[in-house]
Scaffold this motif. Sequence first.
Motif, PDB file in Angstrom:
ATOM      1  N   GLU A 106      -8.961  -6.185  13.325  1.00 52.70           N
ATOM      2  CA  GLU A 106     -10.063  -7.105  13.143  1.00 52.70           C
ATOM      3  C   GLU A 106      -9.622  -8.169  12.139  1.00 52.70           C
ATOM      4  OE1 GLU A 106     -14.688  -6.577  12.231  1.00 52.70           O
ATOM      5  OE2 GLU A 106     -13.565  -4.689  12.284  1.00 52.70           O
ATOM      6  N   LEU A 107      -9.900  -9.424  12.426  1.00 55.31           N
ATOM      7  CA  LEU A 107      -9.450 -10.504  11.551  1.00 55.31           C
ATOM      8  C   LEU A 107      -9.957 -10.317  10.123  1.00 55.31           C
ATOM      9  CD1 LEU A 107      -7.964 -13.152  11.082  1.00 55.31           C
ATOM     10  CD2 LEU A 107      -9.997 -14.360  11.949  1.00 55.31           C
ATOM     11  N   ILE A 108     -11.210  -9.968   9.961  1.00 54.99           N
ATOM     12  CA  ILE A 108     -11.782  -9.816   8.615  1.00 54.99           C
ATOM     13  C   ILE A 108     -11.087  -8.688   7.848  1.00 54.99           C
ATOM     14  CG2 ILE A 108     -13.691  -8.261   9.239  1.00 54.99           C
ATOM     15  CD1 ILE A 108     -14.038 -11.298   6.933  1.00 54.99           C
ATOM     16  N   HIS A 113      -7.146  -7.153   3.591  1.00 55.09           N
ATOM     17  CA  HIS A 113      -5.868  -6.556   3.215  1.00 55.09           C
ATOM     18  C   HIS A 113      -4.980  -7.570   2.494  1.00 55.09           C
ATOM     19  CE1 HIS A 113      -1.794  -4.690   4.467  1.00 55.09           C
ATOM     20  NE2 HIS A 113      -2.139  -4.304   3.258  1.00 55.09           N
ATOM     21  N   MET A 114      -4.921  -8.802   2.992  1.00 52.27           N
ATOM     22  CA  MET A 114      -4.068  -9.810   2.360  1.00 52.27           C
ATOM     23  C   MET A 114      -4.535 -10.131   0.940  1.00 52.27           C
ATOM     24  SD  MET A 114      -1.590 -10.383   4.391  1.00 52.27           S
ATOM     25  CE  MET A 114      -1.736  -8.602   4.580  1.00 52.27           C
ATOM     26  N   VAL A 115      -5.845 -10.185   0.725  1.00 48.18           N
ATOM     27  CA  VAL A 115      -6.366 -10.466  -0.618  1.00 48.18           C
ATOM     28  C   VAL A 115      -6.093  -9.288  -1.546  1.00 48.18           C
ATOM     29  CG1 VAL A 115      -8.469 -10.891  -1.964  1.00 48.18           C
ATOM     30  CG2 VAL A 115      -8.072 -12.136   0.188  1.00 48.18           C
ATOM     31  N   ARG A 138      -0.139   2.975  -0.819  1.00 51.31           N
ATOM     32  CA  ARG A 138      -1.161   4.008  -0.976  1.00 51.31           C
ATOM     33  C   ARG A 138      -2.402   3.419  -1.653  1.00 51.31           C
ATOM     34  NH1 ARG A 138      -0.404   8.926  -0.373  1.00 51.31           N
ATOM     35  NH2 ARG A 138      -1.654  10.638  -1.103  1.00 51.31           N
ATOM     36  N   LEU A 139      -2.189   2.638  -2.703  1.00 51.02           N
ATOM     37  CA  LEU A 139      -3.295   2.004  -3.412  1.00 51.02           C
ATOM     38  C   LEU A 139      -4.020   1.002  -2.509  1.00 51.02           C
ATOM     39  CD1 LEU A 139      -4.877   1.751  -6.008  1.00 51.02           C
ATOM     40  CD2 LEU A 139      -3.107   0.198  -6.871  1.00 51.02           C
ATOM     41  N   GLU A 140      -3.269   0.199  -1.779  1.00 47.21           N
ATOM     42  CA  GLU A 140      -3.874  -0.746  -0.835  1.00 47.21           C
ATOM     43  C   GLU A 140      -4.758  -0.011   0.167  1.00 47.21           C
ATOM     44  OE1 GLU A 140      -1.201  -3.906   0.946  1.00 47.21           O
ATOM     45  OE2 GLU A 140       0.235  -2.778  -0.268  1.00 47.21           O
ATOM     46  N   THR A 141      -4.243   1.072   0.702  1.00 48.81           N
ATOM     47  CA  THR A 141      -4.981   1.830   1.701  1.00 48.81           C
ATOM     48  C   THR A 141      -6.270   2.402   1.115  1.00 48.81           C
ATOM     49  OG1 THR A 141      -2.971   2.321   2.917  1.00 48.81           O
ATOM     50  CG2 THR A 141      -4.843   3.789   3.297  1.00 48.81           C
ATOM     51  N   GLU A 142      -6.187   2.963  -0.082  1.00 47.50           N
ATOM     52  CA  GLU A 142      -7.389   3.509  -0.722  1.00 47.50           C
ATOM     53  C   GLU A 142      -8.443   2.419  -0.903  1.00 47.50           C
ATOM     54  OE1 GLU A 142      -6.054   5.326  -4.358  1.00 47.50           O
ATOM     55  OE2 GLU A 142      -4.948   6.895  -3.291  1.00 47.50           O
ATOM     56  N   PHE A 149     -12.903  -0.584   5.783  1.00 44.94           N
ATOM     57  CA  PHE A 149     -12.001  -1.073   6.815  1.00 44.94           C
ATOM     58  C   PHE A 149     -11.014   0.049   7.135  1.00 44.94           C
ATOM     59  CE2 PHE A 149     -12.995  -5.196   4.639  1.00 44.94           C
ATOM     60  CZ  PHE A 149     -13.630  -5.809   5.706  1.00 44.94           C
ATOM     61  N   PRO A 150     -10.389   0.022   8.320  1.00 47.39           N
ATOM     62  CA  PRO A 150      -9.385   1.043   8.647  1.00 47.39           C
ATOM     63  C   PRO A 150      -8.134   0.885   7.783  1.00 47.39           C
ATOM     64  CG  PRO A 150      -9.819  -0.395  10.546  1.00 47.39           C
ATOM     65  CD  PRO A 150     -10.655  -0.901   9.416  1.00 47.39           C
ATOM     66  N   ALA A 151      -7.377   1.963   7.660  1.00 51.69           N
ATOM     67  CA  ALA A 151      -6.118   1.930   6.918  1.00 51.69           C
ATOM     68  C   ALA A 151      -5.259   0.779   7.431  1.00 51.69           C
ATOM     69  CB  ALA A 151      -5.375   3.260   7.056  1.00 51.69           C
ATOM     70  N   PRO A 152      -4.688  -0.020   6.521  1.00 48.81           N
ATOM     71  CA  PRO A 152      -3.965  -1.221   6.946  1.00 48.81           C
ATOM     72  C   PRO A 152      -2.577  -0.970   7.542  1.00 48.81           C
ATOM     73  CG  PRO A 152      -3.910  -1.035   4.574  1.00 48.81           C
ATOM     74  CD  PRO A 152      -4.785   0.072   5.077  1.00 48.81           C
ATOM     75  N   TYR A 153      -2.026   0.202   7.262  1.00 52.51           N
ATOM     76  CA  TYR A 153      -0.686   0.518   7.781  1.00 52.51           C
ATOM     77  C   TYR A 153      -0.824   1.590   8.850  1.00 52.51           C
ATOM     78  CZ  TYR A 153       0.732  -2.052   3.655  1.00 52.51           C
ATOM     79  OH  TYR A 153       0.868  -3.026   2.691  1.00 52.51           O
ATOM     80  N   GLN A 154      -0.197   1.346   9.994  1.00 56.17           N
ATOM     81  CA  GLN A 154      -0.288   2.291  11.094  1.00 56.17           C
ATOM     82  C   GLN A 154       0.354   3.622  10.714  1.00 56.17           C
ATOM     83  OE1 GLN A 154       1.229   0.478  14.638  1.00 56.17           O
ATOM     84  NE2 GLN A 154      -0.627  -0.710  14.915  1.00 56.17           N
TER      85      GLN A 154
END
Length: 159
Positions: A106-108, A113-115, A138-142, A149-154
Amino acid sequence: MTIHIDLQIETVNQQLPSIEELTLWANKAHQSKECEADVTVRIVDIEESAELNQTYRGKEGPTNVLSFPFEAPPGIDINLLGDLPLGDLVVCAPVVEREAAEQNKELIAHWAHMVVHGVLHLQGYDHIKDEEALVMERLETEIIMELDFPAPYQDQDLS
Protein backbone atom coordinates in the motif's frame (compact mmCIF):
# COMPACT_ATOMS: atom_id res chain seq x y z
CA MET A 1 7.80 15.24 23.59
CA THR A 2 7.26 15.70 19.90
CA ILE A 3 8.89 16.20 16.57
CA HIS A 4 7.75 19.25 14.66
CA ILE A 5 7.77 18.89 10.87
CA ASP A 6 8.74 21.64 8.45
CA LEU A 7 7.24 20.33 5.19
CA GLN A 8 8.61 21.37 1.80
CA ILE A 9 6.87 19.99 -1.29
CA GLU A 10 8.88 20.17 -4.53
CA THR A 11 7.10 17.52 -6.58
CA VAL A 12 4.25 17.36 -9.05
CA ASN A 13 3.06 14.08 -7.53
CA GLN A 14 -0.38 14.30 -5.99
CA GLN A 15 -0.49 11.16 -3.82
CA LEU A 16 1.35 12.55 -0.81
CA PRO A 17 0.83 11.96 2.89
CA SER A 18 -0.56 14.79 4.99
CA ILE A 19 1.57 16.73 7.43
CA GLU A 20 -0.42 15.04 10.21
CA GLU A 21 0.58 11.60 8.92
CA LEU A 22 4.23 12.62 8.51
CA THR A 23 4.23 14.01 12.06
CA LEU A 24 2.65 10.86 13.50
CA TRP A 25 5.18 8.59 11.78
CA ALA A 26 8.16 10.75 12.72
CA ASN A 27 7.06 10.90 16.34
CA LYS A 28 6.62 7.13 16.48
CA ALA A 29 10.24 6.73 15.31
CA HIS A 30 11.60 9.39 17.68
CA GLN A 31 13.60 7.47 20.27
CA SER A 32 14.44 10.41 22.56
CA LYS A 33 11.01 11.21 23.96
CA GLU A 34 12.29 13.71 26.54
CA CYS A 35 13.08 16.52 24.09
CA GLU A 36 11.29 18.46 21.38
CA ALA A 37 12.85 18.16 17.93
CA ASP A 38 12.53 19.73 14.49
CA VAL A 39 12.74 17.78 11.24
CA THR A 40 12.51 19.20 7.75
CA VAL A 41 10.81 16.83 5.32
CA ARG A 42 11.39 17.80 1.69
CA ILE A 43 9.40 15.81 -0.86
CA VAL A 44 11.07 15.97 -4.27
CA ASP A 45 11.05 14.61 -7.80
CA ILE A 46 13.59 12.37 -9.55
CA GLU A 47 15.99 15.10 -10.64
CA GLU A 48 16.59 16.62 -7.20
CA SER A 49 16.88 13.23 -5.53
CA ALA A 50 19.42 12.06 -8.12
CA GLU A 51 21.47 15.24 -7.76
CA LEU A 52 21.55 14.99 -3.95
CA ASN A 53 22.30 11.26 -4.04
CA GLN A 54 25.27 11.90 -6.37
CA THR A 55 26.53 14.90 -4.39
CA TYR A 56 26.30 13.43 -0.90
CA ARG A 57 26.57 9.68 -1.41
CA GLY A 58 28.46 9.43 -4.71
CA LYS A 59 25.69 7.23 -6.12
CA GLU A 60 23.97 7.68 -9.46
CA GLY A 61 20.22 8.02 -9.76
CA PRO A 62 17.45 8.86 -7.36
CA THR A 63 16.82 7.08 -4.07
CA ASN A 64 13.77 6.74 -1.86
CA VAL A 65 14.94 8.72 1.19
CA LEU A 66 18.06 10.66 2.10
CA SER A 67 18.77 11.59 5.71
CA PHE A 68 20.89 14.55 6.74
CA PRO A 69 21.41 14.58 10.52
CA PHE A 70 21.87 18.02 12.08
CA GLU A 71 25.45 18.92 12.93
CA ALA A 72 25.96 22.06 15.00
CA PRO A 73 28.64 24.36 13.60
CA PRO A 74 31.70 24.81 15.81
CA GLY A 75 31.05 27.28 18.61
CA ILE A 76 27.26 26.90 18.52
CA ASP A 77 25.64 25.77 21.79
CA ILE A 78 22.70 23.60 20.72
CA ASN A 79 21.12 24.19 24.14
CA LEU A 80 20.44 27.75 23.00
CA LEU A 81 18.57 26.66 19.88
CA GLY A 82 15.22 25.85 21.51
CA ASP A 83 13.87 22.69 19.92
CA LEU A 84 16.68 20.36 18.93
CA PRO A 85 17.11 20.31 15.15
CA LEU A 86 17.21 16.59 14.37
CA GLY A 87 17.95 17.03 10.67
CA ASP A 88 16.45 16.86 7.20
CA LEU A 89 14.78 14.09 5.22
CA VAL A 90 14.53 14.25 1.44
CA VAL A 91 11.95 11.82 0.09
CA CYS A 92 11.58 11.17 -3.62
CA ALA A 93 7.85 10.78 -4.29
CA PRO A 94 8.17 8.98 -7.67
CA VAL A 95 10.63 6.43 -6.22
CA VAL A 96 8.37 5.76 -3.22
CA GLU A 97 5.41 5.25 -5.56
CA ARG A 98 7.40 2.96 -7.87
CA GLU A 99 8.76 0.86 -5.00
CA ALA A 100 5.32 0.48 -3.42
CA ALA A 101 3.94 -0.82 -6.72
CA GLU A 102 6.92 -3.14 -7.32
CA GLN A 103 6.71 -4.55 -3.79
CA ASN A 104 2.90 -4.84 -3.85
CA LYS A 105 2.62 -2.54 -0.82
CA GLU A 106 0.00 0.00 0.00
CA LEU A 107 1.44 3.39 -0.93
CA ILE A 108 0.65 4.93 2.46
CA ALA A 109 2.40 2.03 4.23
CA HIS A 110 5.55 2.56 2.16
CA TRP A 111 5.48 6.31 2.87
CA ALA A 112 5.25 5.53 6.59
CA HIS A 113 8.19 3.13 6.30
CA MET A 114 10.34 5.70 4.48
CA VAL A 115 9.67 8.35 7.14
CA VAL A 116 10.34 5.94 10.01
CA HIS A 117 13.49 4.70 8.26
CA GLY A 118 14.72 8.25 7.67
CA VAL A 119 14.02 9.45 11.22
CA LEU A 120 15.92 6.45 12.61
CA HIS A 121 18.88 7.42 10.41
CA LEU A 122 18.70 10.96 11.80
CA GLN A 123 19.13 9.43 15.26
CA GLY A 124 22.23 7.45 14.30
CA TYR A 125 20.79 4.09 13.27
CA ASP A 126 22.34 2.55 10.18
CA HIS A 127 22.28 -0.63 8.11
CA ILE A 128 25.74 -0.78 6.55
CA LYS A 129 26.91 -3.68 8.73
CA ASP A 130 24.76 -6.79 9.07
CA GLU A 131 24.47 -6.45 12.86
CA GLU A 132 23.35 -2.82 12.56
CA ALA A 133 20.89 -3.73 9.81
CA LEU A 134 19.26 -6.36 12.02
CA VAL A 135 18.80 -3.87 14.85
CA MET A 136 17.46 -1.13 12.58
CA GLU A 137 15.14 -3.39 10.59
CA ARG A 138 13.73 -4.93 13.76
CA LEU A 139 13.03 -1.47 15.20
CA GLU A 140 11.49 -0.28 11.92
CA THR A 141 9.23 -3.31 11.85
CA GLU A 142 8.09 -2.82 15.45
CA ILE A 143 7.27 0.85 14.78
CA ILE A 144 5.50 0.18 11.47
CA MET A 145 3.41 -2.59 13.01
CA GLU A 146 2.51 -0.31 15.97
CA LEU A 147 1.16 2.05 13.31
CA ASP A 148 -1.06 -0.80 12.06
CA PHE A 149 0.82 -1.34 8.82
CA PRO A 150 2.21 -4.74 7.73
CA ALA A 151 5.86 -5.59 8.39
CA PRO A 152 7.93 -3.63 5.85
CA TYR A 153 10.38 -6.43 5.06
CA GLN A 154 9.15 -9.61 3.44
CA ASP A 155 9.53 -12.89 5.33
CA GLN A 156 10.35 -11.07 8.57
CA ASP A 157 9.75 -12.95 11.79
CA LEU A 158 9.96 -10.95 15.02
CA SER A 159 9.67 -13.91 17.36
